[in-house]
Design a protein around this motif. Structure first.
Motif, PDB file in Angstrom:
ATOM      1  N   TRP A  57       0.894  -1.306   0.000  1.00  0.00           N
ATOM      2  CA  TRP A  57       0.010  -0.046   0.077  1.00  0.00           C
ATOM      3  C   TRP A  57       0.890   1.346  -0.034  1.00  0.00           C
ATOM      4  O   TRP A  57       1.908   1.115   0.530  1.00  0.00           O
ATOM      5  CB  TRP A  57      -0.934   0.059   1.200  1.00  0.00           C
ATOM      6  N   ILE A  58       0.560   2.358  -0.888  1.00  0.00           N
ATOM      7  CA  ILE A  58       0.835   3.762  -0.669  1.00  0.00           C
ATOM      8  C   ILE A  58      -0.109   4.430   0.065  1.00  0.00           C
ATOM      9  O   ILE A  58      -1.280   4.556  -0.175  1.00  0.00           O
ATOM     10  CB  ILE A  58       1.548   4.169  -2.007  1.00  0.00           C
ATOM     11  N   LEU A 120       8.486  -5.760   0.558  1.00  0.00           N
ATOM     12  CA  LEU A 120       9.709  -4.896   0.473  1.00  0.00           C
ATOM     13  C   LEU A 120       9.519  -3.870   1.843  1.00  0.00           C
ATOM     14  O   LEU A 120       8.507  -3.875   2.440  1.00  0.00           O
ATOM     15  CB  LEU A 120       9.528  -3.797  -0.780  1.00  0.00           C
ATOM     16  N   PRO A 121      10.702  -3.151   2.132  1.00  0.00           N
ATOM     17  CA  PRO A 121      10.664  -2.442   3.240  1.00  0.00           C
ATOM     18  C   PRO A 121       9.712  -1.300   3.201  1.00  0.00           C
ATOM     19  O   PRO A 121       9.664  -0.654   1.891  1.00  0.00           O
ATOM     20  CB  PRO A 121      12.169  -2.116   3.359  1.00  0.00           C
ATOM     21  N   ALA A 122       9.309  -0.780   4.337  1.00  0.00           N
ATOM     22  CA  ALA A 122       8.728   0.398   4.600  1.00  0.00           C
ATOM     23  C   ALA A 122       9.380   1.578   4.290  1.00  0.00           C
ATOM     24  O   ALA A 122      10.602   1.675   4.644  1.00  0.00           O
ATOM     25  CB  ALA A 122       7.884   0.561   5.674  1.00  0.00           C
ATOM     26  N   ARG A 123       8.952   2.573   3.484  1.00  0.00           N
ATOM     27  CA  ARG A 123       9.877   3.701   2.944  1.00  0.00           C
ATOM     28  C   ARG A 123       8.678   4.854   3.058  1.00  0.00           C
ATOM     29  O   ARG A 123       7.689   4.847   2.920  1.00  0.00           O
ATOM     30  CB  ARG A 123      10.336   3.650   1.652  1.00  0.00           C
ATOM     31  N   TYR A 124       9.722   6.155   2.899  1.00  0.00           N
ATOM     32  CA  TYR A 124       8.961   7.459   2.998  1.00  0.00           C
ATOM     33  C   TYR A 124       9.527   7.891   1.437  1.00  0.00           C
ATOM     34  O   TYR A 124      10.626   7.793   1.036  1.00  0.00           O
ATOM     35  CB  TYR A 124       9.975   8.260   3.916  1.00  0.00           C
ATOM     36  N   SER A 152      10.016   5.127 -11.272  1.00  0.00           N
ATOM     37  CA  SER A 152      10.171   6.234 -10.136  1.00  0.00           C
ATOM     38  C   SER A 152      10.371   5.694  -8.773  1.00  0.00           C
ATOM     39  O   SER A 152      11.036   6.281  -7.969  1.00  0.00           O
ATOM     40  CB  SER A 152       9.060   7.106 -10.291  1.00  0.00           C
ATOM     41  N   PHE A 153       9.757   4.827  -8.515  1.00  0.00           N
ATOM     42  CA  PHE A 153       9.764   4.399  -7.051  1.00  0.00           C
ATOM     43  C   PHE A 153       9.343   2.671  -7.034  1.00  0.00           C
ATOM     44  O   PHE A 153       8.764   2.246  -7.739  1.00  0.00           O
ATOM     45  CB  PHE A 153       8.617   4.901  -6.203  1.00  0.00           C
ATOM     46  N   ASP A 154      10.166   1.999  -6.252  1.00  0.00           N
ATOM     47  CA  ASP A 154      10.104   0.634  -6.237  1.00  0.00           C
ATOM     48  C   ASP A 154       9.058  -0.107  -5.415  1.00  0.00           C
ATOM     49  O   ASP A 154       8.795   0.224  -4.185  1.00  0.00           O
ATOM     50  CB  ASP A 154      11.610  -0.031  -5.627  1.00  0.00           C
ATOM     51  N   CYS A 155       8.082  -0.775  -6.149  1.00  0.00           N
ATOM     52  CA  CYS A 155       7.024  -1.544  -5.586  1.00  0.00           C
ATOM     53  C   CYS A 155       7.361  -3.007  -6.250  1.00  0.00           C
ATOM     54  O   CYS A 155       8.173  -3.058  -6.952  1.00  0.00           O
ATOM     55  CB  CYS A 155       5.699  -0.910  -5.965  1.00  0.00           C
ATOM     56  N   GLU A 257       6.988  -9.016 -14.736  1.00  0.00           N
ATOM     57  CA  GLU A 257       7.804  -7.567 -14.790  1.00  0.00           C
ATOM     58  C   GLU A 257       6.708  -6.316 -14.531  1.00  0.00           C
ATOM     59  O   GLU A 257       5.798  -6.244 -15.086  1.00  0.00           O
ATOM     60  CB  GLU A 257       8.733  -6.998 -16.093  1.00  0.00           C
ATOM     61  N   ARG A 258       7.097  -5.344 -13.676  1.00  0.00           N
ATOM     62  CA  ARG A 258       6.275  -4.291 -13.308  1.00  0.00           C
ATOM     63  C   ARG A 258       6.769  -3.286 -14.121  1.00  0.00           C
ATOM     64  O   ARG A 258       7.810  -2.629 -14.284  1.00  0.00           O
ATOM     65  CB  ARG A 258       6.696  -3.911 -11.776  1.00  0.00           C
TER      66      ARG A 258
END
Length: 277
Positions: A57-58, A120-124, A152-155, A257-258
């Protein structure tokens, strides 16, 4: 993917509300496999416990700021006054996690989710690091916030972007689709559009069939409305003159692949290009 009848594709504001959520859409409601969207409304001093389950989730502020506390990490999201007020920071919360979302002043927060396999790790995600793209030209010009785009951002599976379309302009144009797996050409992705229109305006969203019996919709959309795109050519999205249109796109699919690979409707390409004009 499941077949959808026309009434199921356009979900007016309030039609999926429940508990703290003004919008609550996921695989259990749609019948598809991956993509979810919730809009959380918190009063001043309010909080909400999120159990992520099998999805990543984001947490994206739509209006206001909040904290996100998950597994020893505390992220302070400064947020924004509203979706027309610029780019927001955000927080990524992995699958199989618990999170506490709290807001001193209250606010509205999009929770964009996708069923996934990797934890994946939680991130800001800082607002200054969000790529902002000026896409298109003339009456097709719009602004895209690629906060969780594939590059742009790893998910693991989740892809999400924001689009702001000036009044009188078209976006999601030329119409395009991503409902087949064609290596190097097209990826299979379910998609949710969440809309807000400034100052009480309206917009229009078209989804046309890419296969017999496929998704087919022409809807007038207002703030809080959602359009589901399980398949089909989607676009244009049309903003009423004098009223900026915002939409949040949330996507995910089964591909190894994403990636966001799309094909454009051949009837709308007049210059031989494969990219957005």
């Amino acid at each position: 993917m499941s077949d959808f009848e026309k009434p199921d594709l356009h979900l007016p504001a309030g039609s999926t509300a429940g508990g703290p959520y003004a919008v609550d859409i996921g695989p259990a409601r749609t019948g598809w496999g991956y993509t979810s969207l919730r809009v959380l409304e918190l009063p001043p001093g309010g909080s909400h416990r999120l159990e992520t389950g099998d999805s990543e989730w984001i947490v994206l502020p739509l209006g206001g700021g909040c904290t996100v506390h998950t597994h020893g990490e505390l992220f302070q999201l400064h947020g924004r006054d509203g979706v027309f007020g610029g780019v927001s920071d955000f927080a990524y919360v992995p699958r199989d996690a618990h999170a506490l979302i709290a807001s001193g002043a209250g606010g509205r927060f999009a929770l964009a989710g996708a069923r996934c396999e990797r934890r994946l790790p939680a991130r800001y995600g800082p607002a200054p690091e969000v790529p902002v793209e000026a896409r298109g030209s003339g009456m097709q010009a719009r602004r895209v916030h690629n906060f969780a785009a594939a590059g742009s951002f790893d998910c693991d599976r989740l892809i999400a972007v924001e689009v702001l379309t000036p009044g009188g302009h078209w976006s999601s144009y030329p119409p395009h689709k991503h409902d087949e797996h064609l290596p190097g050409e097209e990826s299979e992705l379910e998609e949710i559009y969440y809309f807000e229109i400034d100052r009480g305006g309206t917009g229009y969203q078209r989804v046309s069939p890419s296969r017999p019996g496929g998704a087919d919709l022409l809807a007038e959309v207002r703030t809080g409305d959602v359009v589901l795109v399980p398949d089909g050519w989607h676009g244009p999205s049309i903003a009423e003159p004098g009223h900026t249109m915002y939409y949040l796109n949330v996507m995910a699919g089964p591909g190894a692949e994403r990636e966001w690979l799309i094909r454009f409707h051949p009837g709308h390409l007049t210059d031989g290009t494969k990219g957005y004009r």
